[in-house]
Scaffold this active site. Sequence first.
Site, PDB file in Angstrom:
ATOM      1  N   CYS A  11      65.879  -3.544  33.122  1.00 45.38           N
ATOM      2  CA  CYS A  11      65.185  -3.445  31.818  1.00 45.38           C
ATOM      3  C   CYS A  11      66.249  -3.743  30.776  1.00 45.38           C
ATOM      4  O   CYS A  11      66.803  -2.822  30.180  1.00 45.38           O
ATOM      5  CB  CYS A  11      64.632  -2.043  31.612  1.00 45.38           C
ATOM      6  SG  CYS A  11      63.673  -1.408  32.992  1.00 45.38           S
ATOM      7  N   ALA A  12      66.562  -5.026  30.568  1.00 48.88           N
ATOM      8  CA  ALA A  12      67.872  -5.351  29.992  1.00 48.88           C
ATOM      9  C   ALA A  12      67.906  -5.573  28.485  1.00 48.88           C
ATOM     10  O   ALA A  12      68.965  -5.423  27.881  1.00 48.88           O
ATOM     11  CB  ALA A  12      68.442  -6.581  30.698  1.00 48.88           C
TER      12      ALA A  12
ATOM     13  N   PRO B 250      67.737  -5.211  24.428  1.00 48.69           N
ATOM     14  CA  PRO B 250      68.376  -6.426  23.903  1.00 48.69           C
ATOM     15  C   PRO B 250      69.697  -6.810  24.576  1.00 48.69           C
ATOM     16  O   PRO B 250      70.245  -7.857  24.266  1.00 48.69           O
ATOM     17  CB  PRO B 250      68.606  -6.076  22.428  1.00 48.69           C
ATOM     18  CG  PRO B 250      68.710  -4.581  22.396  1.00 48.69           C
ATOM     19  CD  PRO B 250      67.813  -4.066  23.478  1.00 48.69           C
TER      20      PRO B 250
ATOM     21  N   GLY C  48      72.588  -4.572  25.424  1.00 45.35           N
ATOM     22  CA  GLY C  48      73.820  -3.792  25.244  1.00 45.35           C
ATOM     23  C   GLY C  48      74.425  -3.357  26.571  1.00 45.35           C
ATOM     24  O   GLY C  48      75.630  -3.507  26.793  1.00 45.35           O
ATOM     25  N   LYS C  49      73.582  -2.826  27.462  1.00 45.79           N
ATOM     26  CA  LYS C  49      74.158  -2.320  28.719  1.00 45.79           C
ATOM     27  C   LYS C  49      74.535  -3.477  29.635  1.00 45.79           C
ATOM     28  O   LYS C  49      75.464  -3.356  30.426  1.00 45.79           O
ATOM     29  CB  LYS C  49      73.202  -1.329  29.373  1.00 45.79           C
ATOM     30  CG  LYS C  49      73.028  -0.085  28.490  1.00 45.79           C
ATOM     31  CD  LYS C  49      72.425   1.077  29.180  1.00 45.79           C
ATOM     32  CE  LYS C  49      72.204   2.226  28.207  1.00 45.79           C
ATOM     33  NZ  LYS C  49      71.224   1.913  27.124  1.00 45.79           N
TER      34      LYS C  49
ATOM     35  N   GLU D 133      64.382  -8.971  31.800  1.00 45.80           N
ATOM     36  CA  GLU D 133      63.584  -8.356  30.735  1.00 45.80           C
ATOM     37  C   GLU D 133      62.192  -8.980  30.771  1.00 45.80           C
ATOM     38  O   GLU D 133      62.034 -10.183  30.597  1.00 45.80           O
ATOM     39  CB  GLU D 133      64.238  -8.580  29.366  1.00 45.80           C
ATOM     40  CG  GLU D 133      63.388  -8.175  28.180  1.00 45.80           C
ATOM     41  CD  GLU D 133      62.889  -6.725  28.224  1.00 45.80           C
ATOM     42  OE1 GLU D 133      63.687  -5.815  28.477  1.00 45.80           O
ATOM     43  OE2 GLU D 133      61.654  -6.527  28.035  1.00 45.80           O
TER      44      GLU D 133
ATOM     45  N   CYS E 293      66.494   6.972  26.924  1.00 44.83           N
ATOM     46  CA  CYS E 293      66.945   7.479  25.607  1.00 44.83           C
ATOM     47  C   CYS E 293      65.983   8.578  25.170  1.00 44.83           C
ATOM     48  O   CYS E 293      65.583   8.636  24.020  1.00 44.83           O
ATOM     49  CB  CYS E 293      67.066   6.352  24.595  1.00 44.83           C
ATOM     50  SG  CYS E 293      65.549   5.485  24.289  1.00 44.83           S
TER      51      CYS E 293
HETATM   52  N1  SAM Z   1      69.013  -1.707  28.516  1.00 49.47           N
HETATM   53  C1  SAM Z   1      68.685  -2.147  27.178  1.00 49.47           C
HETATM   54  C2  SAM Z   1      69.951  -2.162  26.357  1.00 49.47           C
HETATM   55  O1  SAM Z   1      70.904  -1.420  26.653  1.00 49.47           O
HETATM   56  O2  SAM Z   1      70.018  -2.952  25.405  1.00 49.47           O
HETATM   57  C3  SAM Z   1      67.569  -1.313  26.566  1.00 49.47           C
HETATM   58  C4  SAM Z   1      66.346  -1.264  27.414  1.00 49.47           C
HETATM   59  S1  SAM Z   1      64.967  -0.471  26.689  1.00 49.47           S
HETATM   60  C5  SAM Z   1      65.408   1.174  26.772  1.00 49.47           C
HETATM   61  C6  SAM Z   1      63.747  -0.604  27.944  1.00 49.47           C
HETATM   62  C7  SAM Z   1      63.244  -2.012  28.200  1.00 49.47           C
HETATM   63  O3  SAM Z   1      62.281  -1.934  29.270  1.00 49.47           O
HETATM   64  C8  SAM Z   1      62.545  -2.692  27.032  1.00 49.47           C
HETATM   65  O4  SAM Z   1      63.220  -3.875  26.711  1.00 49.47           O
HETATM   66  C9  SAM Z   1      61.136  -2.965  27.532  1.00 49.47           C
HETATM   67  O5  SAM Z   1      60.620  -4.216  27.111  1.00 49.47           O
HETATM   68  C10 SAM Z   1      61.298  -2.940  29.038  1.00 49.47           C
HETATM   69  N2  SAM Z   1      60.046  -2.558  29.751  1.00 49.47           N
HETATM   70  C11 SAM Z   1      58.925  -2.035  29.237  1.00 49.47           C
HETATM   71  N3  SAM Z   1      57.996  -1.841  30.206  1.00 49.47           N
HETATM   72  C12 SAM Z   1      58.537  -2.258  31.343  1.00 49.47           C
HETATM   73  C13 SAM Z   1      58.083  -2.330  32.676  1.00 49.47           C
HETATM   74  N4  SAM Z   1      56.875  -1.899  33.014  1.00 49.47           N
HETATM   75  N5  SAM Z   1      58.908  -2.838  33.602  1.00 49.47           N
HETATM   76  C14 SAM Z   1      60.150  -3.251  33.261  1.00 49.47           C
HETATM   77  N6  SAM Z   1      60.642  -3.197  31.996  1.00 49.47           N
HETATM   78  C15 SAM Z   1      59.849  -2.705  31.059  1.00 49.47           C
END
Ligand code: SAM
Length: 442
Positions: free
Chosen positions: A109-110, A112, A114-115, A133, A230
């Site tokens: 779940c990448a 934007p 950062g990780k 993503e 988060c």
């Molecule tokens: N890891 C990212 C970073 O550090 O920048 C932040 C990720 S954010 C917490 C969670 C992400 O999961 C979002 O970008 C969202 O679009 C994605 N997401 C939402 N529903 C999802 C699903 N069912 N399966 C996989 N990813 C999903």
Amino acid sequence: MPESIPKAFISSLTAHFGEDTADRVLKALETATSVSIRLNPRKSAHVLPTKRRVPWAAQGYLLDSRPNYALDPCFHGGSYYVQDSSSMVLELLLNRCAPPRQGTYLDACAAPGGKSTILLDYLDGEGFLVANEVDGKRNAVLRENLMKWGHLNHGITSLSTDRFKDSDARFDVILIDAPCSGEGMFRKDAFARSQWSEELIDSCIRTQQNILQDLIPALKDDGLLIYATCTMNRKENEEQILHLLDTGTFELANPDLSDLKDFVLPALHGNAIIGHYLLPGISTGEGLFIAALKKKGSSESDPSSSIVHRLKNADQAFERTFPSLTPFALHFWEWKEENYGIQNAAYAPDVFYKRLGLPCYQIKGKDVIPMHGLAMMESNIDHLAVDHENALRYLRKESIYLPHEMPKGWYLISYEGIKLGWLKAIGTRTNNYYPNGLRLRI
Ligand code: SAM
């Protein structure tokens, strides 16, 4: 008028952490949000004015106020990433768990991104990262951010997680930074407060469980699963970890973070540390939960089929035009007549990629046109330094004034040692090759 903190959230926070900790968190939620950046270890010539370091991240800095990043050319050159200091704890966790760098990593779940930048820095040019993503718009932001970070050993997918279950891709490390109810973002994001409800938590729990179930088969035996959210409630955090342990497939692999006990709280189940919390008011940043688990078993997993057989070598015309750049990438991926350079493609599983590596060149007739990824990666190619005014003109795709007439050809424009992109000098004129999609509009 800021959105008020939901009462049911206050009760659950107090029940979870006790009154003292909950008070500190709730007080912090009424203060200004924290601001922090993580420097790119490959590009960190430029440091914004700050001396306060993030205690758990070698490249992490806390800022006193939020600068206008858009007007800092170094930001556009990928010299740093604007990242919550709590998220940077992933760096510490990786260093202490020490998974092998010669491996295949998935950030499920990448966006934007950062990780993913932390995972790439940890890999430090070894192994390969698949940054996935599923959301199309967020995927575009992820592509931009990872291009600026400048690593060639990654690919970007936009797959729903069940597609990994159906593929033969196998990963040594999987990071699930799961979609969640976002309680840890309450200070930063009024929308997170307004959308919060028990129903949202329930729906997030289901999504998190689906993602976990889809990805468990894709983790190799002995592989490392890192689960993060988060949010601050037990149901999306501790209970998900306990559920994973109940399956009998995992054992805990949380590192000892007791040296950071002033900032990082263990999430306990009996005596066992099943994860860690960084909380507003206690840590320096926003709310985050993170846990590490090891998949049991020691059988050698069948290796994933690699994408490598679908890749090509560099075109000779490219090698002739940029002789100093050819040794960096062993393989190239051709997509819409654009050539993407890739490192460590043998570790890249054969899944459907949106992008692989970094865009390096196009061939148009007899000409080789360098692309933006080639400017963003680490290279020893000469660059032409410009001042702040010309750097901004360049990023706006305006013509820039060169210090003197330059011989015809390609130039990498840089500001304070950070490369910004390509320019072609044609006698007294220049053509600006900064990508249209990245053009600075202020
Ligand atoms: N890891 C990212 C970073 O550090 O920048 C932040 C990720 S954010 C917490 C969670 C992400 O999961 C979002 O970008 C969202 O679009 C994605 N997401 C939402 N529903 C999802 C699903 N069912 N399966 C996989 N990813 C999903």
